[in-house]
Write a protein that holds these residues in place. Structure first.
Motif, short mmCIF file in Angstrom:
data_model
loop_
_atom_site.label_atom_id
_atom_site.label_comp_id
_atom_site.label_asym_id
_atom_site.label_seq_id
_atom_site.Cartn_x
_atom_site.Cartn_y
_atom_site.Cartn_z
N THR A 1 6.78 -6.22 -14.91
CA THR A 1 7.25 -6.17 -16.08
C THR A 1 8.21 -6.56 -15.47
N GLY A 2 9.00 -7.00 -16.27
CA GLY A 2 10.77 -6.90 -16.44
C GLY A 2 11.74 -6.30 -15.52
N GLU A 3 11.27 -5.08 -15.34
CA GLU A 3 12.27 -3.63 -15.16
C GLU A 3 12.08 -2.88 -13.46
N PRO A 4 12.38 -2.98 -12.77
CA PRO A 4 11.88 -1.91 -11.51
C PRO A 4 11.31 -0.84 -11.64
N ALA A 5 10.44 -0.49 -10.89
CA ALA A 5 9.49 0.84 -11.15
C ALA A 5 9.26 1.25 -9.42
N ARG A 6 9.87 2.85 -9.52
CA ARG A 6 9.94 3.58 -8.28
C ARG A 6 8.25 4.05 -8.36
N LEU A 7 8.63 4.50 -6.55
CA LEU A 7 7.42 5.23 -6.65
C LEU A 7 7.55 6.40 -5.63
N LEU A 8 7.63 7.34 -5.52
CA LEU A 8 7.08 8.41 -4.20
C LEU A 8 6.49 8.78 -3.28
N ALA A 9 6.67 7.60 -2.81
CA ALA A 9 5.20 8.54 -1.59
C ALA A 9 5.07 9.31 -0.91
N ILE A 10 4.08 10.44 -0.53
CA ILE A 10 3.94 11.83 0.22
C ILE A 10 3.17 11.70 0.78
N SER A 11 3.22 11.44 2.02
CA SER A 11 1.84 11.27 2.90
C SER A 11 1.78 12.45 4.51
N ALA A 12 0.48 12.40 4.40
CA ALA A 12 -0.05 13.68 5.01
C ALA A 12 -0.91 12.69 6.53
N GLY A 13 -0.40 12.68 7.17
CA GLY A 13 -1.08 12.45 8.09
C GLY A 13 -0.57 11.65 9.63
N SER A 14 -1.28 11.75 10.24
CA SER A 14 -0.37 11.32 12.19
C SER A 14 -0.81 10.57 12.45
N PHE A 15 -0.54 9.98 13.65
CA PHE A 15 -0.53 8.64 14.10
C PHE A 15 -0.84 9.16 15.95
N PRO A 16 -2.20 8.34 16.25
CA PRO A 16 -2.66 6.53 15.07
C PRO A 16 -3.55 7.31 13.87
N ASP A 17 -3.11 5.48 13.30
CA ASP A 17 -3.81 6.03 12.34
C ASP A 17 -4.37 4.65 12.47
N VAL A 18 -5.53 4.34 11.76
CA VAL A 18 -6.14 2.82 11.63
C VAL A 18 -6.16 2.76 9.79
N VAL A 19 -5.40 0.71 9.52
CA VAL A 19 -5.53 0.98 8.56
C VAL A 19 -6.47 -0.14 8.18
N ALA A 20 -7.13 -0.54 6.88
CA ALA A 20 -8.47 -1.14 7.21
C ALA A 20 -7.83 -1.92 5.48
N TYR A 21 -7.93 -3.27 6.14
CA TYR A 21 -7.92 -3.85 4.59
C TYR A 21 -8.71 -4.71 4.35
N PRO A 22 -9.56 -4.46 3.52
CA PRO A 22 -11.23 -4.72 3.36
C PRO A 22 -11.50 -6.12 3.08
N GLU A 23 -9.82 -6.57 1.77
CA GLU A 23 -10.63 -7.76 1.32
C GLU A 23 -9.80 -9.44 2.66
N ASP A 24 -9.74 -8.87 3.66
CA ASP A 24 -8.62 -9.75 4.30
C ASP A 24 -9.70 -10.14 5.66
N GLY A 25 -10.63 -8.47 5.73
CA GLY A 25 -11.44 -8.63 6.88
C GLY A 25 -10.81 -8.04 8.22
N TYR A 26 -10.02 -7.25 8.83
CA TYR A 26 -9.40 -6.77 9.29
C TYR A 26 -8.96 -5.20 8.77
N ALA A 27 -8.31 -4.95 10.22
CA ALA A 27 -8.03 -3.54 10.25
C ALA A 27 -7.41 -3.23 11.91
N TRP A 28 -5.89 -2.51 11.78
CA TRP A 28 -6.02 -2.20 13.00
C TRP A 28 -5.54 -0.83 13.51
N VAL A 29 -5.69 -0.14 14.42
CA VAL A 29 -5.12 1.15 14.97
C VAL A 29 -3.65 0.72 15.27
#
Length: 154
Positions: free
Chosen positions: A99-127
């Motif tokens: 859109t032509g207007e800014p958008a704001r999102l509040l993200a709340i997460s529950a977790g800790s490190f280490p975290d595994v984040v996967a990018y399935p369309e790019d074919g990789y993940a990282w720890v």
């Protein structure tokens, strides 16, 4: 307890390429929950679809009409909408703002490190042992990323 205000105009950083800025709310080092305010500029592109294997996330739309993309497709959101992203494939997500207007999102997460984040369309993940530092990544690597490995592209 440390008091912080969601509506202050203090920002911790921005990503020119993604056309976003963010503010990370303070939390104790040993806390499992955290919150980040994101602002998506007008016409902010869709970042990479990703999922976490060490965190659950909730997103609250405060303003604007961002678009959520997940494993089911995409959907325009409105102020007041709430999205829960569980760990793993069911929690894949990415947000854009066509859109032509800014958008704001509040993200709340529950977790800790280490975290595994996967990018399935790019074919990789990282720890990661902490949130990656974009400046270090741009210069060739962040020591907070302790492993990167290939996964099947979806």
């Amino acid at each position: 307890m440390t008091r912080q205000n969601l509506f202050s105009d203090a920002w911790d950083g921005d990503d020119q390429e993604a056309r976003t800025r963010h503010r990370i709310f303070w939390r104790p080092d040993d806390a499992k929950m955290g919150a980040t305010l994101y602002e998506l500029a007008p016409d902010a592109p869709d970042p990479r679809l990703h999922m976490h294997f060490g965190a659950e996330e909730m997103f609250f739309v405060l303003s604007g009409r961002p678009v959520l993309r997940n494993h089911d497709g995409q959907e325009e959101l409105a102020p007041g909408d709430f999205v829960f992203c569980p760990e793993g494939r069911a929690g894949q997500h990415a947000f854009s703002n066509p859109t032509g207007e800014p958008a704001r999102l509040l993200a709340i997460s529950a977790g800790s490190f280490p975290d595994v984040v996967a990018y399935p369309e790019d074919g990789y993940a990282w720890v990661a042992t902490r949130n990656p530092d974009p400046e270090l990544l741009a210069r060739g690597g962040d020591p907070g990323i302790i492993a990167r490995f290939d996964i099947p592209i979806e």
